[in-house]
Design a protein around this motif. Structure first.
Motif, PDB file in Angstrom:
ATOM      1  N   GLU A  28       1.010  -1.299   0.125  1.00  7.59           N
ATOM      2  CA  GLU A  28      -0.003  -0.190   0.262  1.00  7.59           C
ATOM      3  C   GLU A  28       1.298   1.503  -0.023  1.00  7.59           C
ATOM      4  N   MET A  29       2.491   0.938   0.122  1.00 14.94           N
ATOM      5  CA  MET A  29       2.964   2.474  -0.064  1.00 14.94           C
ATOM      6  C   MET A  29       3.586   2.515  -1.020  1.00 14.94           C
ATOM      7  N   MET A  30       3.769   1.649  -1.779  1.00 15.88           N
ATOM      8  CA  MET A  30       4.643   1.757  -3.038  1.00 15.88           C
ATOM      9  C   MET A  30       3.519   2.617  -4.043  1.00 15.88           C
ATOM     10  N   VAL A  31       4.203   3.828  -5.302  1.00 12.22           N
ATOM     11  CA  VAL A  31       3.910   4.563  -5.699  1.00 12.22           C
ATOM     12  C   VAL A  31       4.063   4.739  -7.057  1.00 12.22           C
ATOM     13  N   GLU A  32       2.984   4.737  -8.033  1.00  9.65           N
ATOM     14  CA  GLU A  32       3.243   4.391  -9.669  1.00  9.65           C
ATOM     15  C   GLU A  32       4.077   4.886  -9.710  1.00  9.65           C
ATOM     16  N   ARG A  33       4.949   5.413 -11.304  1.00 13.55           N
ATOM     17  CA  ARG A  33       5.782   6.040 -11.320  1.00 13.55           C
ATOM     18  C   ARG A  33       5.633   6.419 -13.087  1.00 13.55           C
ATOM     19  N   ASP A  34       5.682   7.598 -13.409  1.00 11.23           N
ATOM     20  CA  ASP A  34       6.023   7.852 -15.187  1.00 11.23           C
ATOM     21  C   ASP A  34       6.923   7.102 -15.776  1.00 11.23           C
ATOM     22  N   PHE A  35       6.749   6.530 -16.430  1.00 12.40           N
ATOM     23  CA  PHE A  35       8.369   6.271 -17.189  1.00 12.40           C
ATOM     24  C   PHE A  35       8.877   7.058 -17.883  1.00 12.40           C
ATOM     25  N   SER A  36       7.772   7.724 -18.780  1.00 16.14           N
ATOM     26  CA  SER A  36       8.300   8.305 -19.995  1.00 16.14           C
ATOM     27  C   SER A  36       9.554   9.626 -18.947  1.00 16.14           C
ATOM     28  N   ILE A  37       8.582   9.946 -17.770  1.00 14.53           N
ATOM     29  CA  ILE A  37       9.641  11.040 -16.754  1.00 14.53           C
ATOM     30  C   ILE A  37      10.436  10.595 -16.537  1.00 14.53           C
ATOM     31  N   LEU A  38      10.503   9.018 -16.042  1.00 19.73           N
ATOM     32  CA  LEU A  38      11.994   8.779 -15.613  1.00 19.73           C
ATOM     33  C   LEU A  38      13.465   9.263 -16.228  1.00 19.73           C
ATOM     34  N   SER A  39      12.424   8.108 -17.776  1.00 17.40           N
ATOM     35  CA  SER A  39      12.942   7.855 -18.615  1.00 17.40           C
ATOM     36  C   SER A  39      13.612   9.140 -19.411  1.00 17.40           C
ATOM     37  N   GLU A  40      13.361  10.885 -19.611  1.00 17.47           N
ATOM     38  CA  GLU A  40      13.892  12.073 -19.382  1.00 17.47           C
ATOM     39  C   GLU A  40      15.077  12.304 -18.902  1.00 17.47           C
ATOM     40  N   LEU A  41      14.475  11.479 -17.376  1.00 19.51           N
ATOM     41  CA  LEU A  41      15.860  11.947 -16.483  1.00 19.51           C
ATOM     42  C   LEU A  41      16.449  10.801 -16.175  1.00 19.51           C
ATOM     43  N   ARG A  42      16.795  10.525 -16.877  1.00 18.21           N
ATOM     44  CA  ARG A  42      17.636   9.206 -16.784  1.00 18.21           C
ATOM     45  C   ARG A  42      18.531   9.155 -18.321  1.00 18.21           C
TER      46      ARG A  42
END
Length: 244
Positions: free
Chosen positions: A129-143
């Protein structure tokens, strides 16, 4: 499938001993030479020595890049033979990130977002219940932003972990993580460490584990995180506070 990290023995020793020397030798020498009675801020200041010791990239075997996240500037390495990018963190900080996901993605999540989804060898530490969904496009841009200082095809991200006490660095290992920060490969590098005694009563005994500030994403990323913003508002209503 990778079961151990395919770096050379020389590369492993370089990385492990660079960290070891920084915490176990370089930091104490600075304190003793200047006759400092305390080691205030030592948990953060030692990263200057770690970054210095690793920043020659083993005479060019690793490409070197420094990236800034908020007030935090950290070292990234890249090995063009294995295509691994590499960063360093303490065991305590990784456990903190695994158990208590931040509202906005940590840079490590972006770096490992392209890692292969292998079977974890260490179970999920965060409650479902503590896990947070991430937006992969944002992670990809930051990476892409974080790795922009390297030339070559960058594959998975390798994390070097170390643990310590008042005597200095006590263990080191290299791990491959899933995109949700679960450990799938762990390669023990403790054998590359040397021993050095630090007397009891040393100012280093007061160093705590606040190694790295947990920084926020820039506004341009936060504005894209509509789902996470909504989650934050819901959490605020139920808990009253949100840990940054």
């Amino acid at each position: 499938m990778i079961h151990e990290i395919p770096l050379s023995e020389n590369q492993k020793a370089f990385l492990a001993n660079g960290i070891f020397r920084a915490v176990t030798q370089d930091m104490p020498e600075l304190i003793y030479e200047n006759e400092l009675p305390t080691a205030v801020g030592g948990g953060l200041f030692r990263w200057n020595f770690i970054n210095r010791n690793l920043s020659n990239g083993l005479n060019g075997e690793f490409q070197v890049s420094f990236q800034k996240r908020g007030a935090w500037k950290f070292l990234l390495l890249y090995d063009s033979i294995t295509n691994f990018s590499v960063s360093v963190m303490t065991e305590q900080n990784l456990k903190k990130l695994q158990r208590h996901p931040t509202l906005h993605p940590h840079y490590l999540e972006a770096l490992v977002s392209n890692n292969q989804n292998r079977v974890p060898i260490e179970g999920q530490l965060c409650l479902e219940e503590m896990m947070v969904e991430r937006d992969f496009s944002i992670l990809s841009e930051l990476r892409n932003q974080l790795l922009s200082g390297f030339s070559g095809i960058i594959g998975e991200h390798l994390l070097i972990l170390f643990d310590y006490n008042y005597t200095g660095v006590t263990s080191a290992r290299a791990v491959l993580l899933t995109p949700t920060l679960e450990i799938t490969v762990s390669d023990d590098w403790t054998k590359y460490l040397k021993s050095k005694h630090i007397p009891k009563g040393s100012p280093l005994m007061s160093i705590v584990s606040d190694d790295e500030p947990i920084v926020k994403l820039k506004d341009k990323y936060i504005n894209k995180e509509n789902d996470l913003t909504a989650l934050h508002e819901n959490d605020s209503e139920t808990s009253g506070t949100a840990k940054k």
